[in-house]
Design a protein around this motif. Structure first.
Motif, PDB file in Angstrom:
ATOM      1  N   ILE A  57       0.718 -10.502-132.473  1.00 55.90           N
ATOM      2  CA  ILE A  57       1.073 -10.948-133.933  1.00 55.90           C
ATOM      3  C   ILE A  57       0.109 -10.562-134.986  1.00 55.90           C
ATOM      4  N   GLN A  58       0.179  -9.671-135.893  1.00 57.09           N
ATOM      5  CA  GLN A  58      -0.960  -9.254-136.705  1.00 57.09           C
ATOM      6  C   GLN A  58      -1.304 -10.373-137.624  1.00 57.09           C
ATOM      7  N   ASP A  59      -0.321 -11.321-138.055  1.00 58.27           N
ATOM      8  CA  ASP A  59      -0.836 -12.359-139.078  1.00 58.27           C
ATOM      9  C   ASP A  59      -0.238 -13.838-138.631  1.00 58.27           C
ATOM     10  N   PRO A  60      -0.745 -14.424-137.496  1.00 58.50           N
ATOM     11  CA  PRO A  60      -0.311 -15.461-136.922  1.00 58.50           C
ATOM     12  C   PRO A  60      -0.449 -16.703-137.725  1.00 58.50           C
ATOM     13  N   THR A  61      -1.325 -16.850-138.719  1.00 65.51           N
ATOM     14  CA  THR A  61      -1.543 -17.768-139.581  1.00 65.51           C
ATOM     15  C   THR A  61      -0.802 -17.801-140.903  1.00 65.51           C
ATOM     16  N   SER A  62      -0.023 -16.650-140.965  1.00 64.41           N
ATOM     17  CA  SER A  62       0.995 -16.793-142.406  1.00 64.41           C
ATOM     18  C   SER A  62       2.040 -17.876-142.164  1.00 64.41           C
ATOM     19  N   GLY A  63       1.989 -18.487-143.242  1.00 65.19           N
ATOM     20  CA  GLY A  63       2.867 -19.767-143.457  1.00 65.19           C
ATOM     21  C   GLY A  63       4.281 -19.424-143.922  1.00 65.19           C
ATOM     22  N   MET A  64       4.653 -17.996-144.242  1.00 65.61           N
ATOM     23  CA  MET A  64       5.933 -17.518-144.469  1.00 65.61           C
ATOM     24  C   MET A  64       6.417 -17.148-143.413  1.00 65.61           C
ATOM     25  N   ARG A  65       7.519 -17.871-142.914  1.00 64.20           N
ATOM     26  CA  ARG A  65       8.194 -17.561-141.636  1.00 64.20           C
ATOM     27  C   ARG A  65       9.791 -17.988-141.724  1.00 64.20           C
ATOM     28  N   LEU A  66      10.531 -17.025-141.173  1.00 60.80           N
ATOM     29  CA  LEU A  66      11.880 -17.104-141.174  1.00 60.80           C
ATOM     30  C   LEU A  66      12.526 -17.602-139.640  1.00 60.80           C
ATOM     31  N   PHE A  67      13.414 -18.637-139.719  1.00 63.13           N
ATOM     32  CA  PHE A  67      13.761 -19.212-138.388  1.00 63.13           C
ATOM     33  C   PHE A  67      14.977 -18.943-138.144  1.00 63.13           C
ATOM     34  N   ASN A  68      15.629 -18.388-137.018  1.00 61.60           N
ATOM     35  CA  ASN A  68      17.160 -18.389-136.926  1.00 61.60           C
ATOM     36  C   ASN A  68      17.805 -19.827-136.549  1.00 61.60           C
ATOM     37  N   LYS A  69      19.155 -19.997-136.246  1.00 66.95           N
ATOM     38  CA  LYS A  69      19.655 -21.232-135.924  1.00 66.95           C
ATOM     39  C   LYS A  69      19.088 -21.896-134.551  1.00 66.95           C
ATOM     40  N   ARG A  70      19.033 -21.049-133.675  1.00 66.65           N
ATOM     41  CA  ARG A  70      18.405 -21.524-132.383  1.00 66.65           C
ATOM     42  C   ARG A  70      16.962 -22.144-132.719  1.00 66.65           C
ATOM     43  N   MET A  71      16.132 -21.808-133.555  1.00 70.92           N
ATOM     44  CA  MET A  71      15.024 -22.220-133.945  1.00 70.92           C
ATOM     45  C   MET A  71      15.210 -23.456-134.813  1.00 70.92           C
ATOM     46  N   ILE A  72      15.926 -23.404-135.801  1.00 69.42           N
ATOM     47  CA  ILE A  72      16.226 -24.565-136.479  1.00 69.42           C
ATOM     48  C   ILE A  72      16.676 -25.932-135.575  1.00 69.42           C
ATOM     49  N   ARG A  73      17.395 -25.513-134.582  1.00 69.81           N
ATOM     50  CA  ARG A  73      17.998 -26.748-133.761  1.00 69.81           C
ATOM     51  C   ARG A  73      16.562 -27.019-132.816  1.00 69.81           C
ATOM     52  N   CYS A  74      15.777 -26.177-132.583  1.00 68.04           N
ATOM     53  CA  CYS A  74      14.668 -26.544-131.679  1.00 68.04           C
ATOM     54  C   CYS A  74      13.704 -27.384-132.353  1.00 68.04           C
TER      55      CYS A  74
END
Length: 235
Positions: A149-166
């Motif tokens: 992961i080239q930019d692990p500290t980036s605070g801009m991330r998109l999550f799918n429904k599975r991750m939303i639930r998680c």
């Protein structure tokens, strides 16, 4: 952007009275199909007043819970309202809504659970103490997951429904690099999309030089050691 996809930007805000209007304006102008919810994290300035004056979609926490608490509140909202995707979006103006469509495209094309808005997909990291720390975290994630992961500290991330639930169901998940690594080890797929970050519109980051170095070291230690004592979760 596919109009059939329900996507929401979660905007945690703590004392962002001077930047919240331009941040929401950016979302409305450059990602008009993306809903948003501002999570006021116990702000002591006029953030709530400004949001109410502009009739923004607002959830307001009575006390300051920190980024993790505010973000999880937003994920609970996303789950309750049946969103397909959620974007972690800073209130300080550093993130650009114009990149959300590319992040969504990557999530759908690659079937990614998480898409990181990366500053370093096609650009090299500048030489600085903070970027050395970022590279250290990148190395730790690769050592423990086999993925880069080239930019692990980036605070801009998109999550799918599975991750939303998680995130909505597990109180110990934080929007931090060590959680990213932990979720990857639990089976989550992660991709990156090149983005550009702007300078903060107003105010100052709580991460000064000393705190930045401490944060990077804590994340690296957590990824390399602490996360191995956590039981993998069923995604």
């Amino acid at each position: 952007m596919n109009s059939d996809v329900k996507i929401i930007a979660i905007v945690p805000a703590y004392n962002e009275q001077d930047s919240i209007v331009s941040t929401i304006g950016d979302l409305k102008n450059n990602a008009s199909n993306v809903d948003y919810v501002i999570v006021n994290d116990g702000s002591k300035d006029k953030t709530v007043k400004v949001c109410k004056e502009h009739n923004y979609n607002l959830l307001s926490l009575p006390i300051n819970l920190g980024l993790s608490g505010a973000f999880q509140t937003g994920m609970k909202y996303a789950l309750e309202n049946d969103y397909d995707y959620a974007v972690q979006f800073d209130a300080d103006g550093q993130h650009s809504a114009a990149y959300i469509s590319a992040m969504l495209e990557s999530a759908q094309k690659l079937n990614s659970d998480i898409v990181v808005g990366s500053r370093f997909c096609s650009q090299k990291k500048p030489v600085s103490a903070r970027m050395i720390g970022s590279q250290l975290i990148t190395t730790m994630i690769r050592l423990t997951t086999g993925k880069r992961i080239q930019d692990p500290t980036s605070g801009m991330r998109l999550f799918n429904k599975r991750m939303i639930r998680c995130f909505a169901k597990h109180n110990d998940l934080e929007p931090e690099p060590d959680t990213l690594s932990f979720l990857m080890r639990s089976g989550a797929s992660v991709s990156e999309v090149q983005v550009e970050m702007r300078e903060r519109i107003a105010g100052e980051s709580y991460l000064n030089f000393t705190k930045s170095i401490t944060y990077m070291l804590q994340m690296a230690f957590s990824i390399l050691f602490v996360q191995w004592f956590r039981k993998k979760i069923k995604l």
